[in-house]
Structures are given as structure tokens and as C-alpha cells.
Design an enzyme around this catalytic site. Structure first.
Site, PDB file in Angstrom:
ATOM      1  N   ASP A 217       0.962  -1.223   0.013  1.00 27.72           N
ATOM      2  CA  ASP A 217       0.020  -0.089   0.074  1.00 27.72           C
ATOM      3  C   ASP A 217       1.049   1.363  -0.085  1.00 27.72           C
ATOM      4  O   ASP A 217       0.694   2.217  -0.726  1.00 27.72           O
ATOM      5  CB  ASP A 217      -0.902   0.009   1.170  1.00 27.72           C
ATOM      6  CG  ASP A 217      -2.060   0.966   1.169  1.00 27.72           C
ATOM      7  OD1 ASP A 217      -2.685   1.243   0.267  1.00 27.72           O
ATOM      8  OD2 ASP A 217      -1.644   1.959   1.900  1.00 27.72           O
ATOM      9  N   LYS A 221       1.286   4.012  -2.894  1.00 28.19           N
ATOM     10  CA  LYS A 221       1.223   5.688  -2.641  1.00 28.19           C
ATOM     11  C   LYS A 221       2.359   6.211  -3.474  1.00 28.19           C
ATOM     12  O   LYS A 221       2.522   7.373  -3.841  1.00 28.19           O
ATOM     13  CB  LYS A 221       1.077   5.827  -1.215  1.00 28.19           C
ATOM     14  CG  LYS A 221      -0.458   5.307  -0.822  1.00 28.19           C
ATOM     15  CD  LYS A 221      -0.634   5.554   0.522  1.00 28.19           C
ATOM     16  CE  LYS A 221      -2.039   5.270   1.105  1.00 28.19           C
ATOM     17  NZ  LYS A 221      -2.176   4.519   2.506  1.00 28.19           N
TER      18      LYS A 221
HETATM   19  N1  LIG Z   1     -10.238   2.731   4.468  1.00 30.70           N
HETATM   20  C1  LIG Z   1      -9.390   3.560   4.244  1.00 30.70           C
HETATM   21  O1  LIG Z   1      -8.827   4.352   5.307  1.00 30.70           O
HETATM   22  C2  LIG Z   1      -8.981   4.033   3.048  1.00 30.70           C
HETATM   23  C3  LIG Z   1      -9.343   3.215   1.898  1.00 30.70           C
HETATM   24  N2  LIG Z   1      -9.181   3.797   0.471  1.00 30.70           N
HETATM   25  C4  LIG Z   1      -9.417   2.624  -0.363  1.00 30.70           C
HETATM   26  O2  LIG Z   1     -10.819   2.608  -0.421  1.00 30.70           O
HETATM   27  C5  LIG Z   1     -11.240   1.340  -0.938  1.00 30.70           C
HETATM   28  C6  LIG Z   1     -12.302   0.905  -0.236  1.00 30.70           C
HETATM   29  O3  LIG Z   1     -11.666   0.523   1.289  1.00 30.70           O
HETATM   30  P1  LIG Z   1     -12.885  -0.057   2.381  1.00 30.70           P
HETATM   31  O4  LIG Z   1     -14.089   0.511   2.124  1.00 30.70           O
HETATM   32  O5  LIG Z   1     -12.333   0.002   3.403  1.00 30.70           O
HETATM   33  O6  LIG Z   1     -13.001  -1.480   1.728  1.00 30.70           O
HETATM   34  P2  LIG Z   1     -14.286  -2.564   2.067  1.00 30.70           P
HETATM   35  O7  LIG Z   1     -13.654  -4.087   1.813  1.00 30.70           O
HETATM   36  O8  LIG Z   1     -15.064  -2.145   3.119  1.00 30.70           O
HETATM   37  O9  LIG Z   1     -15.350  -2.211   0.831  1.00 30.70           O
HETATM   38  C7  LIG Z   1     -14.810  -2.772  -0.548  1.00 30.70           C
HETATM   39  C8  LIG Z   1     -16.436  -2.769  -1.167  1.00 30.70           C
HETATM   40  O10 LIG Z   1     -15.954  -3.164  -2.457  1.00 30.70           O
HETATM   41  C9  LIG Z   1     -16.913  -3.844  -3.118  1.00 30.70           C
HETATM   42  N3  LIG Z   1     -16.486  -4.635  -4.290  1.00 30.70           N
HETATM   43  C10 LIG Z   1     -15.213  -5.554  -4.469  1.00 30.70           C
HETATM   44  N4  LIG Z   1     -15.255  -6.000  -5.487  1.00 30.70           N
HETATM   45  C11 LIG Z   1     -16.178  -5.309  -6.335  1.00 30.70           C
HETATM   46  C12 LIG Z   1     -16.427  -5.248  -7.849  1.00 30.70           C
HETATM   47  N5  LIG Z   1     -15.784  -5.855  -8.461  1.00 30.70           N
HETATM   48  N6  LIG Z   1     -17.339  -4.471  -8.096  1.00 30.70           N
HETATM   49  C13 LIG Z   1     -18.374  -3.701  -7.289  1.00 30.70           C
HETATM   50  N7  LIG Z   1     -17.805  -3.948  -6.083  1.00 30.70           N
HETATM   51  C14 LIG Z   1     -16.840  -4.436  -5.446  1.00 30.70           C
HETATM   52  C15 LIG Z   1     -16.919  -5.077  -1.798  1.00 30.70           C
HETATM   53  O11 LIG Z   1     -18.390  -5.638  -1.948  1.00 30.70           O
HETATM   54  P3  LIG Z   1     -18.056  -7.521  -1.723  1.00 30.70           P
HETATM   55  O12 LIG Z   1     -18.631  -7.481  -0.445  1.00 30.70           O
HETATM   56  O13 LIG Z   1     -19.262  -7.796  -2.878  1.00 30.70           O
HETATM   57  O14 LIG Z   1     -16.734  -8.064  -2.123  1.00 30.70           O
HETATM   58  C16 LIG Z   1     -17.046  -3.898  -0.715  1.00 30.70           C
HETATM   59  O15 LIG Z   1     -18.661  -3.590  -0.760  1.00 30.70           O
HETATM   60  C17 LIG Z   1      -9.948   0.611  -0.824  1.00 30.70           C
HETATM   61  O16 LIG Z   1      -9.561   0.481  -2.497  1.00 30.70           O
HETATM   62  C18 LIG Z   1      -9.024   1.410  -0.271  1.00 30.70           C
HETATM   63  O17 LIG Z   1      -7.788   1.275  -0.600  1.00 30.70           O
HETATM   64  C19 LIG Z   1      -8.331   4.807   0.277  1.00 30.70           C
HETATM   65  C20 LIG Z   1      -7.968   5.601   1.415  1.00 30.70           C
HETATM   66  C21 LIG Z   1      -8.296   5.374   2.888  1.00 30.70           C
HETATM   67  N1  LIG Z   2      -4.870   0.932   4.353  1.00 26.45           N
HETATM   68  C1  LIG Z   2      -4.651   2.235   4.008  1.00 26.45           C
HETATM   69  C2  LIG Z   2      -5.853   3.074   4.092  1.00 26.45           C
HETATM   70  C3  LIG Z   2      -5.703   4.429   2.880  1.00 26.45           C
HETATM   71  O1  LIG Z   2      -5.183   4.174   1.957  1.00 26.45           O
HETATM   72  C4  LIG Z   2      -3.839   2.941   4.954  1.00 26.45           C
HETATM   73  O2  LIG Z   2      -3.418   2.181   6.035  1.00 26.45           O
HETATM   74  O3  LIG Z   2      -3.347   3.987   5.012  1.00 26.45           O
END
Ligand SMILES: NC(=O)C1=CN([C@@H]2O[C@H](COP(=O)(O)OP(=O)(O)OC[C@H]3O[C@@H](n4cnc5c(N)ncnc54)[C@H](OP(=O)(O)O)[C@@H]3O)[C@@H](O)[C@H]2O)C=CC1
Ligand SMILES: N[C@@H](CC=O)C(=O)O
Length: 357
Positions: A217, A221
């Protein structure tokens, strides 16, 4: 009033928080910016909920009872049929497969906002191809939350670079989850596996925590920032120190890894015993523009240093440029978590909507 049609892919922690924030701000947006945001699609990896008139708040209940199994072809058909004006697709998945759909979304007239970092960290060839497609179709791709979650890193760096400012070095703590993990682990008498679990529950880790622990990750970045500075870099060129012990690397499935996470404890106790009392562990990213080196590694840092002082899941970015030579431009704050990330995606929606009629 200007109407934005929003398609949300990935209603997980970040995606569902975004839907909650949008619903709460509905009246405020109308009054302050004259914007109506209609969520016309919510889809996870298997099910989709569609409503061309807008999915109302309480989407999660509707999603449970009314969503249907879908294929992406049906999404394309839905977009074709409705020809939505001001269509914006949000990728809050962590999926490596989903980004293949970006080309189709762009061709169906959609702008794209991504929290997902995958599209920006594949080969340079893919990176260029995506941008060519966007240009051809006059569509925007915004991804502020790719680095630093809700912190304004990508745009700040891009503005410095576009203004002709020479950026020489970026150094800092780029991972919110590793920041939380090492802040907690360095200070408290808890086992590493317990702290890792907490970071997951708090929404700081990736859906697969190995992406954080392996340094991937942070590596992503670094690559995203390097590419903003137009450095021709590939992911393989980033020097990354993985924190996953050998026996858990390789072919372990996520389920096996989670079951065996207790094996991480001895491994990380070693890091802890080796550090001095007044030091803390920090997993840092370093980008040296002059040498072109990108590195992610674990270091011991004095507690009272700038990097040593960060708390919770904070990120800190020190940006050195020709103007910020000796005293860098510093951006610090919460660097992970659904709330701040969703707020960052919300900001990206507003940035795009400013350019639409
Ligand atoms: N959490 C954080 O602090 C941060 C997160 N991010 C990014 O945000 C994104 C989401 O993170 P987060 O919310 O924690 O992850 P989650 O695992 O909580 O959510 C991911 C979602 O994506 C869905 N999904 C997976 N594959 C597909 C697909 N092919 N089509 C449509 N939906 C899909 C999953 O559904 P299903 O249950 O069906 O698999 C689930 O609803 C990641 O890429 C992460 O790197 C960026 C910055 C900070
Ligand atoms: N898993 C990531 C979430 C944001 O990109 C982190 O730990 O910073």
C-alpha cells in the site's frame, strides 16, 4: 439547480459512509451550491441496486431487499438506456478486476472518482492508456484519496509541479493503518495480532491487511506521487520492506493468514525489543526525485522527532522543494478511516461538479 448522477461501486466501509454523508448533506448542497446528487446505482461485487430517479437514504435496507445479481453488461445497458447527464462513477472497491470497467464507464460518458489505488499503480502503459481515453472523451479522473485519505496531498503536489516548482523529496508516514498499529504497539502491552485486528475494525487496513503489512500500500502511494511528478516509474522499481514473516508469505489465503495471525506476534516482538526506549517504530515512505529512488521501510525514530510525534492513524508528508528547501511543506492528519476517506471522495465529487453544467 445542477443534477449529478452518481454510480457507486463498492458500498463497503468507505462507500457506505459516503452514501451516509451524501444523504445528510442533501439540503445543504442544494442551498449552498445548487447541486442535487442522485445516486442512481449502488453495486458490490455481485449485486446491484438501480433507480434512475435516485436511491433514497436508507439505501442499505433497500439494497438488502431489492438488489439483484448483475453483470457489468447490464450496467452498461442501464447507462445506455438512461443516458444520464453529468454521470460520475465512484470506485470505492479495492478490486484489481473492476478497473477494467473504467474504459467502458468513460465511453458511456462517465467521469471517474477512485479511492481504489489499483488503476494508478499498474503499468505505465495502462496509466497512459487510461489518460488517453479520458482525454478523448473529455472526462475527468480524480483520486485525491489514493494518498493520505482525506488529506490534500495529490492536488497539492500536482499544483506545485504544474506551477514549475521543483519538488526534490517527499518523506513521511503514508500508511494510516501502520501508523495506528505502531503507535499502539510501541506504547501498549498488547500483542501485535490484537492491534492488527483493532486496526481492521476501525477501518484503517485494506480489506486484505497483507496489502498494508507487505508495504504494498505504501509502495503504491509512492508510485502514485512519483507519477504525479511525471517520473516514469513502475511498481517493481519501488524498494519495499515487507513486514510479513516468511512462513506467512507466498501461497497463504487471506483466511489462513487471518487464522494464523498469532504467528506475527513473535516476529513483531523482536522489532519492539530492538528499539531504544525513547524511540518509536515508523513505517516510512521516501521519494528522492533527484535519484529517482522510491523506498518503503520500517525505521526506529526518536519519539520527539517530527515523524515520531504523530498519533493515532495519522499520516505525515514532508514535501521538500526549491522554495521549501530547508523547512519542508508539511501536511499531517488522520490518514485512514471510512469517515475521512469518504469526506475526501465527497470533495472530489464537488471538484468534478464545479466543472459540469
Ligand atoms: N479505509 C481507508 O482508510 C481508505 C481506503 N481507501 C481505499 O478505499 C477502498 C475501499 O476500502 P474499504 O471501504 O475499507 O473496503 P471494504 O472492503 O470495506 O469495501 C470494499 C467494497 O467493494 C466491493 N467490491 C469488491 N469488488 C467489487 C467489484 N468488482 N465491483 C463492485 N464492488 C466490489 C465489496 O463488495 P463485496 O462484499 O461484494 O466484495 C465492498 O462493498 C480501497 O480501495 C482502499 O484502498 C483509500 C483511502 C483510505
Ligand atoms: N490501508 C490504507 C488506507 C488508506 O489508504 C492505510 O493504512 O493507509
Amino acid at each position: 439547480m445542477k443534477t449529478i448522477h452518481l454510480a457507486l461501486f463498492g458500498p463497503g466501509k468507505v462507500g457506505s459512509k459516503l452514501l451516509e454523508q451524501l444523504a445528510k448533506s442533501e439540503e445543504h448542497l442544494k442551498k449552498s451550491s445548487g447541486i442535487i446528487i442522485k445516486v442512481i446505482l449502488v453495486a458490490d461485487s455481485s449485486h446491484a441496486l438501480l433507480n434512475p430517479n435516485g436511491i433514497k437514504s436508507g439505501w442499505d435496507y433497500n439494497f438488502k431487499i431489492s438488489s439483484q445479481r448483475y453483470s457489468f453488461k447490464e450496467v452498461e445497458e442501464y447507462f445506455r438506456r438512461n443516458a444520464f447527464k453529468n454521470l460520475v462513477s465512484i470506485d470505492t472497491t479495492a478490486s484489481e478486476e473492476f478497473i477494467e470497467n473504467y474504459f467502458s464507464l468513460i465511453n458511456f460518458g462517465s467521469h471517474i472518482i477512485a479511492a481504489n489505488k489499483v488503476a494508478n499503480t499498474l503499468s505505465s502503459k495502462f496509466y497512459r492508456k487510461l489518460r488517453e481515453e479520458l482525454k478523448k472523451n473529455n472526462k475527468k479522473f480524480i483520486y485525491e484519496t489514493n494518498v493520505g485519505a482525506g488529506l490534500p496531498i495529490v492536488e497539492t503536489l500536482r499544483n506545485l509541479h504544474l506551477s514549475g516548482e521543483k519538488v526534490t523529496r517527499i518523506r513521511g508516514v503514508f500508511s494510516g493503518s501502520l501508523s495506528y498499529i505502531f503507535n499502539t504497539f510501541s506504547e501498549e502491552e498488547k500483542e501485535f495480532s490484537e492491534v492488527l485486528k483493532e486496526a481492521g475494525v476501525l477501518g484503517y487496513t485494506e480489506p486484505d491487511a497483507r496489502v498494508d503489512l507487505s508495504g504494498k500500500d505504501v509502495g503504491r502511494k509512492l508510485l502514485i506521487l512519483a507519477r504525479e511528478l511525471e517520473l516514469q516509474k513502475e511498481f517493481e522499481e519501488v524498494k519495499i520492506q515487507s513486514l510479513i514473516p516468511k512462513q506467512l508469505n507466498g501461497d497463504t489465503t487471506l483466511e489462513e493468514f487471518n487464522k494464523r495471525s498469532g504467528e506475527l506476534n513473535v516476529h513483531f516482538r523482536n522489532f519492539k525489543t530492538k528499539k531504544l526506549t525513547n524511540d518509536v517504530l515508523r513505517y516510512i515512505g521516501e521519494l528522492n526525485v533527484e535519484t529517482g529512488e522510491l523506498e518503503a521501510k520500517l525505521i526506529n525514530e526518536p519519539k520527539n522527532s517530527v515523524l515520531g510525534q504523530i498519533e493515532g492513524a495519522d499520516n505525515i508528508f514532508e514535501i521538500y522543494t526549491e522554495s521549501y528547501k530547508d523547512r519542508p511543506l508539511v501536511i499531517r492528519g488522520a490518514g485512514a478511516g471510512a469517515e475521512v476517506t469518504a469526506r475526501g471522495v465527497f470533495g472530489d465529487i464537488l471538484k468534478i461538479s464545479e466543472r459540469l453544467n
